[in-house]
Design a protein around this motif. Sequence first.
Motif, PDB file in Angstrom:
ATOM      1  N   GLY A 132       0.802  -1.220   0.000  1.00 33.03           N
ATOM      2  CA  GLY A 132       0.000   0.000   0.000  1.00 33.03           C
ATOM      3  C   GLY A 132       0.835   1.270   0.000  1.00 33.03           C
ATOM      4  N   ARG A 133       1.584   1.478  -1.077  1.00 34.72           N
ATOM      5  CA  ARG A 133       2.345   2.723  -1.214  1.00 34.72           C
ATOM      6  C   ARG A 133       2.224   3.196  -2.655  1.00 34.72           C
ATOM      7  NH1 ARG A 133       7.660   1.782  -3.297  1.00 34.72           N
ATOM      8  NH2 ARG A 133       8.024  -0.431  -3.476  1.00 34.72           N
ATOM      9  N   ALA A 134       2.381   4.492  -2.817  1.00 31.89           N
ATOM     10  CA  ALA A 134       2.239   5.078  -4.151  1.00 31.89           C
ATOM     11  C   ALA A 134       3.540   4.944  -4.925  1.00 31.89           C
ATOM     12  CB  ALA A 134       1.856   6.548  -4.036  1.00 31.89           C
ATOM     13  N   VAL A 135       3.449   4.431  -6.123  1.00 30.20           N
ATOM     14  CA  VAL A 135       4.565   4.343  -7.056  1.00 30.20           C
ATOM     15  C   VAL A 135       4.109   5.045  -8.329  1.00 30.20           C
ATOM     16  CG1 VAL A 135       6.039   2.796  -8.404  1.00 30.20           C
ATOM     17  CG2 VAL A 135       5.390   2.168  -6.075  1.00 30.20           C
ATOM     18  N   ALA A 136       4.899   5.960  -8.808  1.00 24.66           N
ATOM     19  CA  ALA A 136       4.529   6.767  -9.978  1.00 24.66           C
ATOM     20  C   ALA A 136       4.048   5.889 -11.131  1.00 24.66           C
ATOM     21  CB  ALA A 136       5.700   7.628 -10.420  1.00 24.66           C
ATOM     22  N   GLY A 137       2.864   6.238 -11.664  1.00 19.78           N
ATOM     23  CA  GLY A 137       2.339   5.560 -12.844  1.00 19.78           C
ATOM     24  C   GLY A 137       1.819   4.163 -12.610  1.00 19.78           C
ATOM     25  N   ARG A 138       1.540   3.792 -11.364  1.00 19.74           N
ATOM     26  CA  ARG A 138       1.049   2.441 -11.057  1.00 19.74           C
ATOM     27  C   ARG A 138      -0.145   2.517 -10.140  1.00 19.74           C
ATOM     28  NH1 ARG A 138       5.015  -2.230 -11.779  1.00 19.74           N
ATOM     29  NH2 ARG A 138       3.071  -3.183 -11.227  1.00 19.74           N
ATOM     30  N   GLN A 181     -11.490   5.996 -12.984  1.00 14.32           N
ATOM     31  CA  GLN A 181     -10.608   6.946 -12.313  1.00 14.32           C
ATOM     32  C   GLN A 181      -9.392   6.193 -11.807  1.00 14.32           C
ATOM     33  OE1 GLN A 181     -12.154  10.145  -9.621  1.00 14.32           O
ATOM     34  NE2 GLN A 181     -11.343   8.792  -8.041  1.00 14.32           N
ATOM     35  N   LEU A 182      -8.191   6.750 -12.025  1.00  9.62           N
ATOM     36  CA  LEU A 182      -6.958   6.065 -11.650  1.00  9.62           C
ATOM     37  C   LEU A 182      -6.534   6.392 -10.233  1.00  9.62           C
ATOM     38  CD1 LEU A 182      -4.870   6.454 -14.934  1.00  9.62           C
ATOM     39  CD2 LEU A 182      -6.385   4.574 -14.228  1.00  9.62           C
ATOM     40  N   GLY A 183      -6.166   5.350  -9.498  1.00  8.68           N
ATOM     41  CA  GLY A 183      -5.721   5.510  -8.124  1.00  8.68           C
ATOM     42  C   GLY A 183      -4.368   4.859  -7.903  1.00  8.68           C
ATOM     43  N   ALA A 184      -3.699   5.295  -6.848  1.00  9.08           N
ATOM     44  CA  ALA A 184      -2.427   4.696  -6.439  1.00  9.08           C
ATOM     45  C   ALA A 184      -2.724   3.578  -5.433  1.00  9.08           C
ATOM     46  CB  ALA A 184      -1.527   5.757  -5.810  1.00  9.08           C
ATOM     47  N   ASP A 185      -1.750   2.733  -5.190  1.00  4.65           N
ATOM     48  CA  ASP A 185      -1.941   1.589  -4.296  1.00  4.65           C
ATOM     49  C   ASP A 185      -2.094   1.980  -2.831  1.00  4.65           C
ATOM     50  OD1 ASP A 185      -1.900  -0.547  -6.222  1.00  4.65           O
ATOM     51  OD2 ASP A 185       0.231  -0.123  -6.482  1.00  4.65           O
ATOM     52  N   ASP A 186      -1.818   3.225  -2.490  1.00  4.13           N
ATOM     53  CA  ASP A 186      -1.974   3.667  -1.099  1.00  4.13           C
ATOM     54  C   ASP A 186      -3.350   4.263  -0.831  1.00  4.13           C
ATOM     55  OD1 ASP A 186      -1.777   6.080  -2.446  1.00  4.13           O
ATOM     56  OD2 ASP A 186      -0.254   6.925  -1.114  1.00  4.13           O
ATOM     57  N   GLY A 187      -4.267   4.172  -1.791  1.00  2.00           N
ATOM     58  CA  GLY A 187      -5.621   4.668  -1.604  1.00  2.00           C
ATOM     59  C   GLY A 187      -5.826   6.104  -2.052  1.00  2.00           C
ATOM     60  N   THR A 188      -4.786   6.746  -2.556  1.00  4.48           N
ATOM     61  CA  THR A 188      -4.926   8.096  -3.089  1.00  4.48           C
ATOM     62  C   THR A 188      -5.339   8.025  -4.555  1.00  4.48           C
ATOM     63  OG1 THR A 188      -2.571   8.212  -3.656  1.00  4.48           O
ATOM     64  CG2 THR A 188      -3.227   9.078  -1.483  1.00  4.48           C
ATOM     65  N   VAL A 189      -5.709   9.163  -5.112  1.00  3.72           N
ATOM     66  CA  VAL A 189      -6.152   9.235  -6.508  1.00  3.72           C
ATOM     67  C   VAL A 189      -5.176  10.112  -7.285  1.00  3.72           C
ATOM     68  CG1 VAL A 189      -7.994  10.093  -8.021  1.00  3.72           C
ATOM     69  CG2 VAL A 189      -8.569   8.887  -5.916  1.00  3.72           C
ATOM     70  N   TRP A 190      -4.717   9.629  -8.434  1.00  2.00           N
ATOM     71  CA  TRP A 190      -3.815  10.423  -9.274  1.00  2.00           C
ATOM     72  C   TRP A 190      -4.558  11.652  -9.779  1.00  2.00           C
ATOM     73  CZ3 TRP A 190       0.910   9.313  -8.426  1.00  2.00           C
ATOM     74  CH2 TRP A 190       1.308   8.007  -8.172  1.00  2.00           C
ATOM     75  N   ALA A 191      -3.883  12.793  -9.774  1.00  2.00           N
ATOM     76  CA  ALA A 191      -4.508  14.051 -10.184  1.00  2.00           C
ATOM     77  C   ALA A 191      -3.519  14.898 -10.974  1.00  2.00           C
ATOM     78  CB  ALA A 191      -4.984  14.836  -8.959  1.00  2.00           C
ATOM     79  N   VAL A 192      -4.061  15.704 -11.880  1.00  3.68           N
ATOM     80  CA  VAL A 192      -3.294  16.687 -12.643  1.00  3.68           C
ATOM     81  C   VAL A 192      -4.056  18.009 -12.534  1.00  3.68           C
ATOM     82  CG1 VAL A 192      -2.460  17.350 -14.932  1.00  3.68           C
ATOM     83  CG2 VAL A 192      -2.398  14.950 -14.228  1.00  3.68           C
ATOM     84  N   ASP A 193      -3.356  19.070 -12.221  1.00  5.27           N
ATOM     85  CA  ASP A 193      -3.968  20.390 -12.042  1.00  5.27           C
ATOM     86  C   ASP A 193      -5.120  20.354 -11.045  1.00  5.27           C
ATOM     87  OD1 ASP A 193      -2.190  21.557 -13.851  1.00  5.27           O
ATOM     88  OD2 ASP A 193      -3.509  21.125 -15.556  1.00  5.27           O
ATOM     89  N   GLY A 194      -4.975  19.536  -9.999  1.00  8.43           N
ATOM     90  CA  GLY A 194      -5.976  19.474  -8.941  1.00  8.43           C
ATOM     91  C   GLY A 194      -7.222  18.679  -9.266  1.00  8.43           C
ATOM     92  N   GLU A 195      -7.258  18.003 -10.418  1.00 11.05           N
ATOM     93  CA  GLU A 195      -8.426  17.218 -10.834  1.00 11.05           C
ATOM     94  C   GLU A 195      -8.044  15.749 -10.971  1.00 11.05           C
ATOM     95  OE1 GLU A 195     -11.557  18.274 -11.230  1.00 11.05           O
ATOM     96  OE2 GLU A 195     -10.929  20.290 -10.625  1.00 11.05           O
ATOM     97  N   PRO A 196      -8.909  14.830 -10.511  1.00 10.24           N
ATOM     98  CA  PRO A 196      -8.614  13.396 -10.650  1.00 10.24           C
ATOM     99  C   PRO A 196      -8.418  13.004 -12.111  1.00 10.24           C
ATOM    100  CG  PRO A 196     -10.531  13.745  -9.250  1.00 10.24           C
ATOM    101  CD  PRO A 196     -10.192  15.077  -9.861  1.00 10.24           C
ATOM    102  N   VAL A 197      -7.540  12.038 -12.337  1.00 11.13           N
ATOM    103  CA  VAL A 197      -7.329  11.494 -13.682  1.00 11.13           C
ATOM    104  C   VAL A 197      -8.457  10.495 -13.927  1.00 11.13           C
ATOM    105  CG1 VAL A 197      -5.793  10.174 -15.179  1.00 11.13           C
ATOM    106  CG2 VAL A 197      -4.836  11.835 -13.558  1.00 11.13           C
ATOM    107  N   ARG A 198      -9.351  10.843 -14.866  1.00 10.60           N
ATOM    108  CA  ARG A 198     -10.527  10.007 -15.122  1.00 10.60           C
ATOM    109  C   ARG A 198     -11.037  10.221 -16.534  1.00 10.60           C
ATOM    110  NH1 ARG A 198     -14.496  13.576 -11.287  1.00 10.60           N
ATOM    111  NH2 ARG A 198     -13.468  12.351  -9.711  1.00 10.60           N
ATOM    112  N   SER A 199     -11.905   9.316 -16.936  1.00  6.68           N
ATOM    113  CA  SER A 199     -12.578   9.422 -18.225  1.00  6.68           C
ATOM    114  C   SER A 199     -13.979   8.846 -18.061  1.00  6.68           C
ATOM    115  CB  SER A 199     -11.807   8.649 -19.293  1.00  6.68           C
ATOM    116  OG  SER A 199     -12.432   8.772 -20.555  1.00  6.68           O
ATOM    117  N   THR A 200     -14.936   9.437 -18.766  1.00  7.57           N
ATOM    118  CA  THR A 200     -16.327   9.014 -18.651  1.00  7.57           C
ATOM    119  C   THR A 200     -16.897   8.700 -20.027  1.00  7.57           C
ATOM    120  OG1 THR A 200     -16.681  10.349 -16.675  1.00  7.57           O
ATOM    121  CG2 THR A 200     -18.643   9.742 -17.912  1.00  7.57           C
TER     122      THR A 200
END
Length: 185
Positions: free
Chosen positions: A96-102, A139-158
């Motif tokens: 449960g830790r954040a690794v870039a791009g995973r 929506q993309l999340g990291a393994d530590d339970g956080t959500v990847w974000a760019v410019d303060g917005e979650p990385v997602r697609s609908t």
Amino acid sequence: MTWTRRPFAALAVCVLLLTGSAGCGSSDAGEPERTASAAPAGRLLDATDEDGRTLREVGAEGAPEVGIEVQPEADASWDVRLTLRNFRFSPAGTAGRAVAGRGLAYLYVDGDLVAELRGPDHRLPGELVPRGTHHVTAQLGADDGTVWAVDGEPVRSTADITASGPDAAAPSPAGGSPASAGRAS
């Protein structure tokens, strides 16, 4: 002639010390990658997503991206396929830790979490998508339970889909293109 051997021997020892550690270790295919953990994993923001997960900000250049495509199946279920860029799924049981791009992807239907994905393909049961128009979001999340974000917005697609109902031949498909930083499609 011993004076010429000493510099050569010293040079050989230096070369072995410098390159020896790179060649050591097993070539076991089951061994986890060590290069991924060296990259920075962004910074935590004070903001959260709709489910209360903390956002983990990364720069726009090289940021993870996700696209979503949803296609109807004959049995009234839906085939969900994610396309990813700068992102790889972590296997179940990953630390449960954040690794870039995973990490993993959270799958929502009309804002309700329906699955946590560890791969790009998912079968969405028809009973989760009753007759009408719905929003399916990844929506993309990291393994530590956080959500990847760019410019303060979650990385997602609908993707917007329309279910015609169980008596119809097939529901209407829809797809979203890769999106990051909240640019929903």
